[in-house]
Scaffold this motif. Structure first.
Motif, PDB file in Angstrom:
ATOM      1  N   UNK A   1       0.847  -1.168   0.000  1.00 10.61           N
ATOM      2  CA  UNK A   1       0.000   0.000   0.000  1.00 10.61           C
ATOM      3  C   UNK A   1       0.896   1.237   0.000  1.00 10.61           C
ATOM      4  N   UNK A   2       0.613   2.197  -0.826  1.00  9.93           N
ATOM      5  CA  UNK A   2       1.397   3.439  -0.777  1.00  9.93           C
ATOM      6  C   UNK A   2       1.073   4.185   0.521  1.00  9.93           C
ATOM      7  N   UNK A   3       2.043   4.920   1.060  1.00 11.85           N
ATOM      8  CA  UNK A   3       1.801   5.618   2.320  1.00 11.85           C
ATOM      9  C   UNK A   3       0.660   6.631   2.201  1.00 11.85           C
ATOM     10  N   UNK A   4      -0.168   6.656   3.230  1.00 15.12           N
ATOM     11  CA  UNK A   4      -1.198   7.693   3.358  1.00 15.12           C
ATOM     12  C   UNK A   4      -0.740   8.618   4.463  1.00 15.12           C
ATOM     13  N   UNK A   5      -1.048   9.898   4.310  1.00 11.40           N
ATOM     14  CA  UNK A   5      -0.592  10.837   5.342  1.00 11.40           C
ATOM     15  C   UNK A   5      -1.680  11.847   5.675  1.00 11.40           C
ATOM     16  N   UNK A   6      -1.504  12.480   6.814  1.00 10.45           N
ATOM     17  CA  UNK A   6      -2.365  13.575   7.234  1.00 10.45           C
ATOM     18  C   UNK A   6      -1.590  14.458   8.202  1.00 10.45           C
ATOM     19  N   UNK A   7      -2.038  15.681   8.335  1.00 10.44           N
ATOM     20  CA  UNK A   7      -1.422  16.613   9.270  1.00 10.44           C
ATOM     21  C   UNK A   7      -2.225  16.606  10.561  1.00 10.44           C
ATOM     22  N   UNK A   8      -1.537  16.408  11.661  1.00  8.03           N
ATOM     23  CA  UNK A   8      -2.179  16.313  12.970  1.00  8.03           C
ATOM     24  C   UNK A   8      -2.587  17.704  13.451  1.00  8.03           C
ATOM     25  N   UNK A   9      -3.824  17.796  13.925  1.00  8.04           N
ATOM     26  CA  UNK A   9      -4.279  19.047  14.540  1.00  8.04           C
ATOM     27  C   UNK A   9      -4.697  18.773  15.986  1.00  8.04           C
ATOM     28  N   UNK A  10      -4.989  19.822  16.713  1.00  7.46           N
ATOM     29  CA  UNK A  10      -5.326  19.704  18.142  1.00  7.46           C
ATOM     30  C   UNK A  10      -6.568  18.833  18.350  1.00  7.46           C
ATOM     31  N   UNK A  11      -7.541  18.977  17.494  1.00  7.26           N
ATOM     32  CA  UNK A  11      -8.777  18.202  17.619  1.00  7.26           C
ATOM     33  C   UNK A  11      -8.508  16.702  17.465  1.00  7.26           C
ATOM     34  N   UNK A  12      -7.702  16.341  16.480  1.00  2.75           N
ATOM     35  CA  UNK A  12      -7.360  14.937  16.273  1.00  2.75           C
ATOM     36  C   UNK A  12      -6.614  14.390  17.487  1.00  2.75           C
ATOM     37  N   UNK A  13      -5.680  15.152  18.027  1.00  3.32           N
ATOM     38  CA  UNK A  13      -4.950  14.702  19.214  1.00  3.32           C
ATOM     39  C   UNK A  13      -5.895  14.425  20.378  1.00  3.32           C
ATOM     40  N   UNK A  14      -6.838  15.321  20.622  1.00  4.18           N
ATOM     41  CA  UNK A  14      -7.789  15.128  21.720  1.00  4.18           C
ATOM     42  C   UNK A  14      -8.628  13.874  21.503  1.00  4.18           C
ATOM     43  N   UNK A  15      -9.098  13.684  20.276  1.00  7.68           N
ATOM     44  CA  UNK A  15      -9.937  12.519  19.986  1.00  7.68           C
ATOM     45  C   UNK A  15      -9.147  11.212  20.090  1.00  7.68           C
ATOM     46  N   UNK A  16      -7.907  11.226  19.601  1.00  9.92           N
ATOM     47  CA  UNK A  16      -7.070  10.026  19.719  1.00  9.92           C
ATOM     48  C   UNK A  16      -6.747   9.730  21.175  1.00  9.92           C
ATOM     49  N   UNK A  17      -6.480  10.778  21.958  1.00 12.39           N
ATOM     50  CA  UNK A  17      -6.200  10.595  23.390  1.00 12.39           C
ATOM     51  C   UNK A  17      -7.421  10.021  24.100  1.00 12.39           C
ATOM     52  N   UNK A  18      -8.607  10.461  23.704  1.00 13.01           N
ATOM     53  CA  UNK A  18      -9.831   9.912  24.300  1.00 13.01           C
ATOM     54  C   UNK A  18      -9.917   8.419  24.021  1.00 13.01           C
ATOM     55  N   UNK A  19      -9.671   8.008  22.772  1.00 10.75           N
ATOM     56  CA  UNK A  19      -9.706   6.585  22.434  1.00 10.75           C
ATOM     57  C   UNK A  19      -8.662   5.802  23.228  1.00 10.75           C
ATOM     58  N   UNK A  20      -7.464   6.368  23.359  1.00 10.79           N
ATOM     59  CA  UNK A  20      -6.399   5.696  24.109  1.00 10.79           C
ATOM     60  C   UNK A  20      -6.755   5.591  25.589  1.00 10.79           C
ATOM     61  N   UNK A  21      -7.376   6.628  26.150  1.00 14.72           N
ATOM     62  CA  UNK A  21      -7.771   6.596  27.563  1.00 14.72           C
ATOM     63  C   UNK A  21      -8.858   5.541  27.784  1.00 14.72           C
TER      64      UNK A  21
ATOM     65  N   UNK B   1       4.251  11.519  20.519  1.00  9.95           N
ATOM     66  CA  UNK B   1       4.411  10.746  19.286  1.00  9.95           C
ATOM     67  C   UNK B   1       4.026  11.548  18.043  1.00  9.95           C
ATOM     68  N   UNK B   2       3.022  12.416  18.200  1.00  9.10           N
ATOM     69  CA  UNK B   2       2.502  13.167  17.047  1.00  9.10           C
ATOM     70  C   UNK B   2       2.204  14.605  17.443  1.00  9.10           C
ATOM     71  N   UNK B   3       3.212  15.449  17.497  1.00  9.89           N
ATOM     72  CA  UNK B   3       2.949  16.855  17.843  1.00  9.89           C
ATOM     73  C   UNK B   3       2.020  17.527  16.825  1.00  9.89           C
ATOM     74  N   UNK B   4       1.316  18.547  17.284  1.00  3.91           N
ATOM     75  CA  UNK B   4       0.420  19.306  16.408  1.00  3.91           C
ATOM     76  C   UNK B   4       1.204  19.829  15.207  1.00  3.91           C
ATOM     77  N   UNK B   5       0.569  19.818  14.049  1.00  6.07           N
ATOM     78  CA  UNK B   5       1.127  20.271  12.770  1.00  6.07           C
ATOM     79  C   UNK B   5       2.162  19.310  12.182  1.00  6.07           C
ATOM     80  N   UNK B   6       2.301  18.131  12.758  1.00  8.13           N
ATOM     81  CA  UNK B   6       3.206  17.124  12.215  1.00  8.13           C
ATOM     82  C   UNK B   6       2.470  16.299  11.164  1.00  8.13           C
ATOM     83  N   UNK B   7       3.170  15.967  10.101  1.00  5.73           N
ATOM     84  CA  UNK B   7       2.606  15.072   9.090  1.00  5.73           C
ATOM     85  C   UNK B   7       2.871  13.642   9.547  1.00  5.73           C
ATOM     86  N   UNK B   8       1.803  12.874   9.673  1.00  2.00           N
ATOM     87  CA  UNK B   8       1.874  11.476  10.099  1.00  2.00           C
ATOM     88  C   UNK B   8       1.496  10.616   8.897  1.00  2.00           C
TER      89      UNK B   8
END
Length: 164
Positions: free
Chosen positions: A1-21, A91-98
């Motif tokens: 699969x070719x790499x897929x990417x996105x830029x991390x924003x504050x909202x995504x971090x909060x939602x991912x942290x909620x899932x991890x919690x 792991x994924x600071x805001x504005x980082x491309x993941x």
């Protein structure tokens, strides 16, 4: 699969942290803790209703036990959420491309300049949340988080087959 990417924003971090919690608060060891806290709470409330003979004092501090137990439960939740936020933010600071790429024998992922190549056999299990896919590493309590938006349903099925 070719790499897929996105830029991390504050909202995504909060939602991912909620899932991890949620993931960390529903693990088997955490469930044992919740059962023990619930049992302690029930026992402490029942202890408050035990009749006391005239002229005797009730159990010392018994009135505070339910409050202390509820405070411990709240503390566990706050610490889990805080730990998840910190881990995801590191792991994924805001504005980082993941990015992520599923290969035949390994998962490749990166965040900013960091890159990881992890063999599928390294993972013990997988949990798919609304905004994060959490991959638990074998023989540790650590999980790797990937933004759910980077993986299709077919990718999830492929990961499940390679990890199970």
């Amino acid at each position: 699969m070719p790499p897929r990417s996105l830029t991390v924003d504050e909202s995504l971090l909060r939602r991912m942290a909620r899932d991890a919690a949620i993931y960390s608060l529903t693990r088997p060891a955490a469930l044992v803790m919740w059962v023990a806290l619930a049992a302690a709470l029930v026992f402490s409330v029942l202890n408050l209703s035990v009749p006391v003979a005239p002229g005797e004092d009730g159990p010392y501090g018994a009135g505070w036990m339910p409050v202390i137990i509820l405070a411990l439960a709240g503390f566990a939740i706050v610490m889990s959420v805080s730990g998840a936020r910190t881990a995801v933010r590191i792991a994924m600071p805001v504005e980082t491309v993941v990015w992520v790429s599923l290969e035949d024998d390994r998962l490749q992922m990166g965040s900013g300049r960091r890159r990881s190549d992890i063999a599928y056999r390294t993972f013990q299990r997988m949990h798919v949340g609304k905004d994060a896919v959490l991959l638990k590493l074998r023989d540790t309590s650590v999980a790797t988080a990937i933004p759910r938006a980077l993986l299709t349903d077919d990718d999830i099925a492929t990961l499940r087959s390679k990890i199970s």
